[in-house]
Design a protein around this motif. Structure first.
Motif, PDB file in Angstrom:
ATOM      1  N   VAL A  60       2.158 -17.902  -7.811  1.00  0.00           N
ATOM      2  CA  VAL A  60       3.039 -16.893  -7.216  1.00  0.00           C
ATOM      3  C   VAL A  60       4.439 -16.983  -7.822  1.00  0.00           C
ATOM      4  N   ALA A  61       4.894 -18.191  -8.144  1.00  0.00           N
ATOM      5  CA  ALA A  61       6.204 -18.338  -8.793  1.00  0.00           C
ATOM      6  C   ALA A  61       6.203 -17.671 -10.164  1.00  0.00           C
ATOM      7  N   VAL A  62       5.126 -17.860 -10.943  1.00  0.00           N
ATOM      8  CA  VAL A  62       5.032 -17.244 -12.269  1.00  0.00           C
ATOM      9  C   VAL A  62       4.999 -15.726 -12.158  1.00  0.00           C
ATOM     10  N   CYS A  63       4.192 -15.210 -11.224  1.00  0.00           N
ATOM     11  CA  CYS A  63       4.084 -13.756 -11.068  1.00  0.00           C
ATOM     12  C   CYS A  63       5.416 -13.141 -10.625  1.00  0.00           C
ATOM     13  N   CYS A  64       6.095 -13.797  -9.715  1.00  0.00           N
ATOM     14  CA  CYS A  64       7.379 -13.270  -9.243  1.00  0.00           C
ATOM     15  C   CYS A  64       8.424 -13.274 -10.358  1.00  0.00           C
ATOM     16  N   LEU A  65       8.449 -14.340 -11.160  1.00  0.00           N
ATOM     17  CA  LEU A  65       9.396 -14.392 -12.275  1.00  0.00           C
ATOM     18  C   LEU A  65       9.050 -13.353 -13.331  1.00  0.00           C
ATOM     19  N   ALA A  66       7.754 -13.141 -13.573  1.00  0.00           N
ATOM     20  CA  ALA A  66       7.338 -12.154 -14.571  1.00  0.00           C
ATOM     21  C   ALA A  66       7.705 -10.738 -14.149  1.00  0.00           C
ATOM     22  N   SER A  67       7.746 -10.507 -12.850  1.00  0.00           N
ATOM     23  CA  SER A  67       8.087  -9.168 -12.361  1.00  0.00           C
ATOM     24  C   SER A  67       9.589  -8.954 -12.247  1.00  0.00           C
ATOM     25  N   GLY A  68      10.379  -9.946 -12.603  1.00  0.00           N
ATOM     26  CA  GLY A  68      11.825  -9.823 -12.564  1.00  0.00           C
ATOM     27  C   GLY A  68      12.438 -10.061 -11.203  1.00  0.00           C
ATOM     28  N   LEU A  82       0.334  -9.467 -11.569  1.00  0.00           N
ATOM     29  CA  LEU A  82       0.725  -9.395 -12.974  1.00  0.00           C
ATOM     30  C   LEU A  82       0.729  -7.963 -13.490  1.00  0.00           C
ATOM     31  N   LEU A  83      -0.213  -7.139 -13.011  1.00  0.00           N
ATOM     32  CA  LEU A  83      -0.332  -5.778 -13.515  1.00  0.00           C
ATOM     33  C   LEU A  83       0.662  -4.815 -12.867  1.00  0.00           C
ATOM     34  N   TYR A  84       0.905  -5.022 -11.560  1.00  0.00           N
ATOM     35  CA  TYR A  84       1.676  -4.015 -10.835  1.00  0.00           C
ATOM     36  C   TYR A  84       2.910  -4.594 -10.146  1.00  0.00           C
ATOM     37  N   GLY A  85       3.293  -5.787 -10.484  1.00  0.00           N
ATOM     38  CA  GLY A  85       4.568  -6.304 -10.014  1.00  0.00           C
ATOM     39  C   GLY A  85       4.470  -7.192  -8.779  1.00  0.00           C
ATOM     40  N   GLY A  86       5.629  -7.742  -8.448  1.00  0.00           N
ATOM     41  CA  GLY A  86       5.703  -8.707  -7.353  1.00  0.00           C
ATOM     42  C   GLY A  86       5.471  -8.120  -5.983  1.00  0.00           C
ATOM     43  N   VAL A  87       5.301  -6.783  -5.898  1.00  0.00           N
ATOM     44  CA  VAL A  87       5.028  -6.191  -4.597  1.00  0.00           C
ATOM     45  C   VAL A  87       3.727  -6.720  -4.004  1.00  0.00           C
ATOM     46  N   VAL A 125      -3.651   3.992  -9.035  1.00  0.00           N
ATOM     47  CA  VAL A 125      -3.859   4.022  -7.585  1.00  0.00           C
ATOM     48  C   VAL A 125      -5.261   3.543  -7.237  1.00  0.00           C
ATOM     49  N   VAL A 126      -6.242   4.009  -7.996  1.00  0.00           N
ATOM     50  CA  VAL A 126      -7.630   3.611  -7.725  1.00  0.00           C
ATOM     51  C   VAL A 126      -7.816   2.110  -7.913  1.00  0.00           C
ATOM     52  N   VAL A 127      -7.235   1.584  -8.991  1.00  0.00           N
ATOM     53  CA  VAL A 127      -7.381   0.137  -9.246  1.00  0.00           C
ATOM     54  C   VAL A 127      -6.727  -0.673  -8.138  1.00  0.00           C
ATOM     55  N   GLN A 128      -5.533  -0.308  -7.749  1.00  0.00           N
ATOM     56  CA  GLN A 128      -4.827  -1.064  -6.710  1.00  0.00           C
ATOM     57  C   GLN A 128      -5.535  -0.971  -5.358  1.00  0.00           C
ATOM     58  N   LEU A 129      -5.995   0.234  -4.997  1.00  0.00           N
ATOM     59  CA  LEU A 129      -6.708   0.377  -3.724  1.00  0.00           C
ATOM     60  C   LEU A 129      -8.032  -0.382  -3.737  1.00  0.00           C
ATOM     61  N   SER A 130      -8.720  -0.324  -4.863  1.00  0.00           N
ATOM     62  CA  SER A 130      -9.988  -1.064  -4.963  1.00  0.00           C
ATOM     63  C   SER A 130      -9.754  -2.563  -4.856  1.00  0.00           C
ATOM     64  N   GLY A 131      -8.730  -3.048  -5.574  1.00  0.00           N
ATOM     65  CA  GLY A 131      -8.412  -4.471  -5.491  1.00  0.00           C
ATOM     66  C   GLY A 131      -8.009  -4.888  -4.089  1.00  0.00           C
ATOM     67  N   ALA A 132      -7.194  -4.041  -3.420  1.00  0.00           N
ATOM     68  CA  ALA A 132      -6.771  -4.356  -2.054  1.00  0.00           C
ATOM     69  C   ALA A 132      -7.946  -4.343  -1.093  1.00  0.00           C
ATOM     70  N   ALA A 133      -8.857  -3.378  -1.256  1.00  0.00           N
ATOM     71  CA  ALA A 133     -10.041  -3.306  -0.380  1.00  0.00           C
ATOM     72  C   ALA A 133     -10.927  -4.541  -0.558  1.00  0.00           C
ATOM     73  N   LEU A 162       0.825  -1.201   0.000  1.00  0.00           N
ATOM     74  CA  LEU A 162       0.000   0.000   0.000  1.00  0.00           C
ATOM     75  C   LEU A 162       0.866   1.260   0.000  1.00  0.00           C
ATOM     76  N   SER A 163       1.967   1.205   0.733  1.00  0.00           N
ATOM     77  CA  SER A 163       2.860   2.373   0.735  1.00  0.00           C
ATOM     78  C   SER A 163       3.442   2.617  -0.645  1.00  0.00           C
ATOM     79  N   ARG A 164       3.681   1.545  -1.423  1.00  0.00           N
ATOM     80  CA  ARG A 164       4.203   1.690  -2.777  1.00  0.00           C
ATOM     81  C   ARG A 164       3.150   2.289  -3.709  1.00  0.00           C
ATOM     82  N   VAL A 165       1.883   2.045  -3.401  1.00  0.00           N
ATOM     83  CA  VAL A 165       0.818   2.606  -4.224  1.00  0.00           C
ATOM     84  C   VAL A 165       0.832   4.129  -4.143  1.00  0.00           C
TER      85      VAL A 165
END
Length: 396
Positions: free
Chosen positions: A141-149, A104-109, A52-60, A40-43
């Motif tokens: 989670v392995a695929v997402c982490c590898l995709a995010s570098g 996938l959209l916003y990285g391994g964070v 920001v809206v998409v990430q906060l909505s998804g997190a909520a 959330l701090s990274r958002v």
């Protein structure tokens, strides 16, 4: 039985004693949500407003569904309605979809969301469904982490977290489910023990009062018949009635206390007295040696019930009581020369209770008519194996 063995403050079955543990579990879940502070701090550190809206909505949405599953829904191990299982599947699917989309959209964070989804699957789904779901979350989670570098070290850490915590939750759920089943089994055993004790007491009370009340009835009838022509005998009969009533009261008290141990010789003497008072001649055959205590006690109940039935139903003039041993088998037999079985007599609760009592000790009860007339009740018990068998007791 008032104490079922529950541990104070810990009740996986959901009883009143588990209120403290449920609140502790809620606090435990809320504490772990602190790890969402990092993504959330990274958002808020930068990015477009739509992002920001998409990430906060998804997190909520993720937090709301997660809290609903782990705090307000019944865990699977506490017993869940099949319709709720469907809701749980939808909830776990939603959590997985949100975690996958944000990662996938916003990285391994956002990869840490897979850990929460894995916990929710282990809590709310049956084990056979939770295991493949957790395995797929581990791959995702392995695929997402590898995709995010992310580095291989980071990927390995997330894989271990998602798989280890998820499968650990499955094992924990199985443990709670087993504890719940054991508690249910303990309660059922306690209920069966109470039912068995009630049945035993009902049999004892039937045998005790049936014998004594029959003798009181016979003695009272004799006193009434001879009251006019032989007052002295009538008085003596009523004194015996009083003595029998007092003895019956003492026997009932002993039966209630669980300490009654009938004496075979005294029982046979009382049976002979009862038969003679009813106008039925009685002959007795006793064994030369002594019998085991368990055999003697059981035979007392057989003699009591059989003699009571002879007086009430047979219309006999003679009765014979035989006790003895044949090889490794002890027996008691009561036979009369009456009219045998009449309609409705064979279904009496007395003989049924005797049969159950003997079967519990490894014995048998035989009841049949005798040619050309009469009735026989014969009970057999093994000399050595004359103790109750647990299997037969539980089967009843």
């Amino acid at each position: 039985m008032t104490n079922t063995g529950r541990v104070k403050g810990w009740d996986p079955g959901g009883g009143r004693g588990g209120a403290t543990s449920r609140w502790a579990a809620r606090l435990f879940v809320l504490v772990w949500l602190v790890y969402l502070a990092y993504p959330l701090s990274r958002v808020f550190s930068g990015g477009e407003r739509i992002s920001v809206v998409v990430q906060l909505s998804g997190a909520a949405l993720f937090v709301a569904v997660y809290l609903w599953v782990v705090l307000f829904e019944r865990p699977y191990w506490r017993g869940t309605d099949p319709r709720r299982v469907i809701n749980h599947r939808v909830a776990v699917g939603t959590l997985s979809a949100v975690a996958l989309s944000l990662s996938l959209l916003y990285g391994g964070v956002w990869a840490g969301l897979f850990v929460y989804a894995s916990v929710a699957a282990g809590i709310s789904l049956p084990s056979r469904e939770a295991r493949p779901v957790i395995a797929m979350l581990t791959v995702a989670v392995a695929v997402c982490c590898l995709a995010s570098g992310m580095s291989w070290t980071g990927v390995g850490q997330f894989v271990l977290l998602v798989g280890g915590i998820g499968f650990g939750q499955v094992l924990w759920s199985r443990l709670f489910s087993t504890v719940r089943e054991l508690e249910a089994a303990r309660e059922e055993i306690a209920r069966l023990a109470v039912a068995e004790e009630r049945l035993r007491f009902a049999r004892d009370l039937h045998d005790l009062l049936g014998h004594s009340l029959s003798l009181i009835t016979v003695k009272s009838e004799v006193a009434r018949k001879v009251a006019d022509r032989d007052p002295r005998r009538a008085t003596a009969e009523m004194r015996e009635v009083e003595e029998i009533a007092r003895r019956a009261l003492g026997e009932v008290r002993e039966a209630v206390s669980g300490y009654r141990r009938p004496a075979l010789e005294a029982e046979i003497a009382g049976a002979a007295q009862m038969l003679e008072a009813s106008g039925i001649s009685c002959s007795v055959d006793l064994p030369e040696g002594d019998l085991p205590e368990a055999v003697r006690e059981t035979f007392c109940w057989v003699i009591r019930e059989a003699v009571t039935n002879v007086i009430r139903h047979s219309g006999a003039r003679r009765c014979r009581i035989s006790v003895g041993c044949e090889g490794e088998v002890c027996f008691v037999e009561v036979r009369d020369d009456g009219r045998g079985v009449v309609e409705g007599f064979a279904a009496g609760s007395g003989l049924v209770g005797l049969s159950e009592r003997l079967r519990a000790r490894g014995g048998t009860l035989l009841a049949s008519n005798l040619p050309p007339g009469g009735f026989r009740v014969r009970a057999e018990l093994p000399w050595r194996d004359s103790v109750p068998r647990a299997a037969d007791t539980l089967r009843r």
